[in-house]
Design an enzyme around this catalytic site. Sequence first.
Site: not given
Ligand code: 4NP
Length: 157
Positions: A12, A15-16, A124
């Site tokens: 969060n 992407r979201s 991602d």
């Molecule tokens: P999101 O991206 O799912 O698009 O917000 C990510 C943000 C953080 C992490 C992975 C994906 N993480 O592993 O901390």
Amino acid sequence: MPVSVLFVCLGNICRSPLAEAAFRAEAARRDLDVVVDSAGTGDWHVGHPPDPRARAVAVRNGVDIRHLRARQVAAADFDRFDHIVALDARNLADLRRMEPPGARARLSLLLDHVPGREGAAVADPYYGDDRHFDAAWGDVAAGARGLADRIAAESGG
Ligand code: 4NP
């Protein structure tokens, strides 16, 4: 009655929040009455603002996401929202595992709303660079248009 939509990715923070902002802008352009939010399946970034690279790509595309704060998806969301829209297949699988019986929300994958891209993920960009964030923006903007088309059609517009 507004149509409510929750976008869900992993953290969060990338992407979201972009999907939330792209869809809110698309709905405003079409005068659709919507309530929009986003959340993550994970809890690592709860309370954090969006990633600086996500904030930057949002600005490049005319939207501001600085005020958003990450939260984790909760069981109550399945009754609060009409649509819960996952950014990738892993997010969708995690949501299906959490889904209470008889939930109100309809689950889908964002790119299911883009003809020809059904089943595809918004990749991602977290471990990527600005090019990956630009690609994510392109995907969420396309998904926002497709989802707005569907909601407009379903509400008779
Ligand atoms: P999101 O991206 O799912 O698009 O917000 C990510 C943000 C953080 C992490 C992975 C994906 N993480 O592993 O901390």
